[in-house]
Design an enzyme around this catalytic site. Structure first.
Site, mmCIF file in Angstrom:
data_model
loop_
_atom_site.group_PDB
_atom_site.id
_atom_site.type_symbol
_atom_site.label_atom_id
_atom_site.label_comp_id
_atom_site.label_asym_id
_atom_site.label_seq_id
_atom_site.Cartn_x
_atom_site.Cartn_y
_atom_site.Cartn_z
ATOM 1 N N GLU A 48 0.824 -1.202 0.000
ATOM 2 C CA GLU A 48 0.000 0.000 0.000
ATOM 3 C C GLU A 48 0.867 1.265 0.000
ATOM 4 O O GLU A 48 2.017 1.256 0.442
ATOM 5 C CB GLU A 48 -0.967 0.004 1.181
ATOM 6 C CG GLU A 48 -0.286 -0.153 2.523
ATOM 7 C CD GLU A 48 -1.309 -0.189 3.665
ATOM 8 O OE1 GLU A 48 -2.143 -1.112 3.696
ATOM 9 O OE2 GLU A 48 -1.257 0.713 4.509
ATOM 10 N N CYS A 61 3.684 8.576 0.175
ATOM 11 C CA CYS A 61 4.320 7.705 1.167
ATOM 12 C C CYS A 61 4.399 6.300 0.569
ATOM 13 O O CYS A 61 3.375 5.730 0.204
ATOM 14 C CB CYS A 61 3.471 7.724 2.432
ATOM 15 S SG CYS A 61 3.997 6.531 3.668
ATOM 16 N N CYS A 68 6.724 -6.629 7.296
ATOM 17 C CA CYS A 68 7.837 -6.070 8.063
ATOM 18 C C CYS A 68 8.194 -7.021 9.193
ATOM 19 O O CYS A 68 7.331 -7.681 9.754
ATOM 20 C CB CYS A 68 7.418 -4.708 8.633
ATOM 21 S SG CYS A 68 8.759 -3.847 9.480
ATOM 22 N N CYS A 72 7.186 -3.664 15.784
ATOM 23 C CA CYS A 72 6.722 -2.575 16.657
ATOM 24 C C CYS A 72 5.289 -2.865 17.108
ATOM 25 O O CYS A 72 4.436 -3.222 16.306
ATOM 26 C CB CYS A 72 6.791 -1.227 15.926
ATOM 27 S SG CYS A 72 8.459 -0.807 15.435
ATOM 28 N N CYS A 75 2.021 -1.232 15.472
ATOM 29 C CA CYS A 75 2.017 -1.091 14.012
ATOM 30 C C CYS A 75 1.349 -2.288 13.332
ATOM 31 O O CYS A 75 1.651 -3.443 13.648
ATOM 32 C CB CYS A 75 3.457 -0.944 13.518
ATOM 33 S SG CYS A 75 3.578 -0.747 11.740
ATOM 34 N N CYS A 289 -0.222 2.668 9.073
ATOM 35 C CA CYS A 289 0.644 1.777 8.295
ATOM 36 C C CYS A 289 0.092 0.362 8.221
ATOM 37 O O CYS A 289 -0.130 -0.271 9.244
ATOM 38 C CB CYS A 289 2.009 1.644 8.964
ATOM 39 S SG CYS A 289 2.968 3.097 8.916
HETATM 40 N N1 SAH Z 1 10.072 1.066 9.526
HETATM 41 C C1 SAH Z 1 10.172 2.483 9.423
HETATM 42 C C2 SAH Z 1 9.181 3.121 8.480
HETATM 43 C C3 SAH Z 1 7.749 2.655 8.490
HETATM 44 S S1 SAH Z 1 6.673 3.133 9.786
HETATM 45 C C4 SAH Z 1 10.121 3.114 10.806
HETATM 46 O O1 SAH Z 1 9.952 2.404 11.781
HETATM 47 O O2 SAH Z 1 10.311 4.318 10.909
HETATM 48 C C5 SAH Z 1 6.424 4.871 9.643
HETATM 49 C C6 SAH Z 1 6.137 5.544 10.979
HETATM 50 O O3 SAH Z 1 4.787 5.275 11.435
HETATM 51 C C7 SAH Z 1 7.054 5.079 12.088
HETATM 52 O O4 SAH Z 1 7.434 6.163 12.894
HETATM 53 C C8 SAH Z 1 6.136 4.134 12.866
HETATM 54 O O5 SAH Z 1 6.609 3.920 14.155
HETATM 55 C C9 SAH Z 1 4.815 4.863 12.782
HETATM 56 N N2 SAH Z 1 3.620 4.056 13.051
HETATM 57 C C10 SAH Z 1 3.367 2.784 12.727
HETATM 58 N N3 SAH Z 1 2.143 2.401 13.140
HETATM 59 C C11 SAH Z 1 1.605 3.476 13.744
HETATM 60 C C12 SAH Z 1 0.355 3.726 14.388
HETATM 61 N N4 SAH Z 1 -0.566 2.774 14.488
HETATM 62 N N5 SAH Z 1 0.148 4.965 14.892
HETATM 63 C C13 SAH Z 1 1.088 5.934 14.777
HETATM 64 N N6 SAH Z 1 2.269 5.770 14.183
HETATM 65 C C14 SAH Z 1 2.533 4.554 13.687
#
Ligand code: SAH
Length: 302
Positions: A48, A61, A68, A72, A75, A289
């Protein structure tokens, strides 16, 4: 094409992909016009990408991997694990496809979709080279942001390339202990090491670091978090971007209230920290994401 020799056509057919992705879905936000695209890759996988409109133009984006492996906790991209890296052209084609759909030039690119870009390092560099080439889309490096969860050796390697792109670090916590609870990558790299690598990036490139901090109610939005952030960042020339966490249904993280977000920002500002609140876009269209891809995978499961 009828104007190239048959032998060349055959060679191209054997060696080159003409289309690397096909649009399968596009959700348009009624609130702000943000568009979320679902693309199918030539091997049947899905990624996406998101189009956001700002005063200065269109920003896209892109995803850098299918799924992944970083894990996290908040996420959605990581819930089904990692399948494979995207090729440079698959990352680039997300931008071409969206530009074509919108009938407009794309001015800014953020590598903040699904995947960890520094875990797909060589393809990321090739992608940036193609994206910024004057014979290609000719997007300025300064209009490109790469976001990482903090893979320390790769931050050093990127810094040594001395590109003019912005590096964003997903910070999300003010101490090593708290970061470990939210981001498994913190088990491999201590926060102090990550921040040292970010300082090196600034030193080498002159590009100010951006730190992303997703606010989770009761977890990282307390006064103690403000205090620790001030200790870490008050003396640095950097930018902190606050993002109210976008709750996903698989986890019960709640976003901090609007008031709490503003209070948090004000306290940091009072201590001389350069801080903004990320405009929330496309919440009505699975904005977080990996949500759209995941919804698609769920609905196609037997
Ligand atoms: N792997 C990379 C890029 C992808 S995530 C990274 O970790 O930076 C892009 C951003 O969105 C990251 O800062 C991630 O921590 C954040 N993110 C992911 N899921 C989220 C959510 N549910 N709410 C807010 N931010 C989120």
């Amino acid at each position: 094409m009828s104007n190239i020799p048959k032998s060349l056509k055959e060679k191209l057919q054997r060696n080159a992909d003409y289309v690397s992705l096909v649009q399968r879905d596009c959700q348009i936000s009624k609130e702000d016009g943000t568009r979320k695209y679902l693309f199918e890759l030539s091997d049947g996988n899905f990624v996406e990408s998101v189009m956001m409109r700002y005063e200065y133009g269109i920003s896209v984006c892109v995803s850098s991997q299918v799924g992944c492996k970083m894990g996290c906790r908040f996420c959605a991209s990581t819930l089904d694990g990692w399948l494979r890296n995207l090729t440079p052209s698959e990352i680039l084609d997300q931008i071409y496809a969206i530009s074509k759909d919108m009938g407009e030039r794309v001015g800014h690119v953020v590598v903040m979709g699904t995947g960890e870009p520094l875990d797909n390092f060589d393809n990321l560099l090739k992608f940036i080279e193609l994206l910024t080439d004057e014979n290609g889309l000719n997007i300025s490096q300064r209009n490109v942001t790469v976001s990482t969860c903090g893979i320390v050796p790769k931050i050093y390697e990127l810094a040594d390339k001395q590109l003019q792109i912005t590096l964003a670090l997903s910070l999300h916590a003010s101490s090593q202990e708290k970061r470990k609870e939210l981001m498994p990558v913190a088990n491999s790299f201590d926060l102090s090491e990550v921040l040292k690598a970010c300082d090196y990036y600034f030193e080498k490139t002159g590009r100010r670091m951006s730190y992303e901090y997703s606010l989770i109610a009761g977890q990282n939005d307390r006064d103690e978090d403000v205090r620790e952030l001030v200790e870490l960042f008050a003396k640095k020339n950097c930018h902190i971007n606050l993002i109210p966490v976008n709750p996903i249904k698989e986890r019960n993280y709640q976003s901090s209230s609007k008031e709490a977000v503003f209070a948090f920002k004000n306290k940091l500002e009072k201590n001389g920290i350069n801080v903004t609140i990320r405009r929330e876009m496309g919440r009505d269209i699975d904005g977080a994401c990996g949500q759209l891809r995941r919804r698609h995978l769920e609905s196609s499961r037997p």
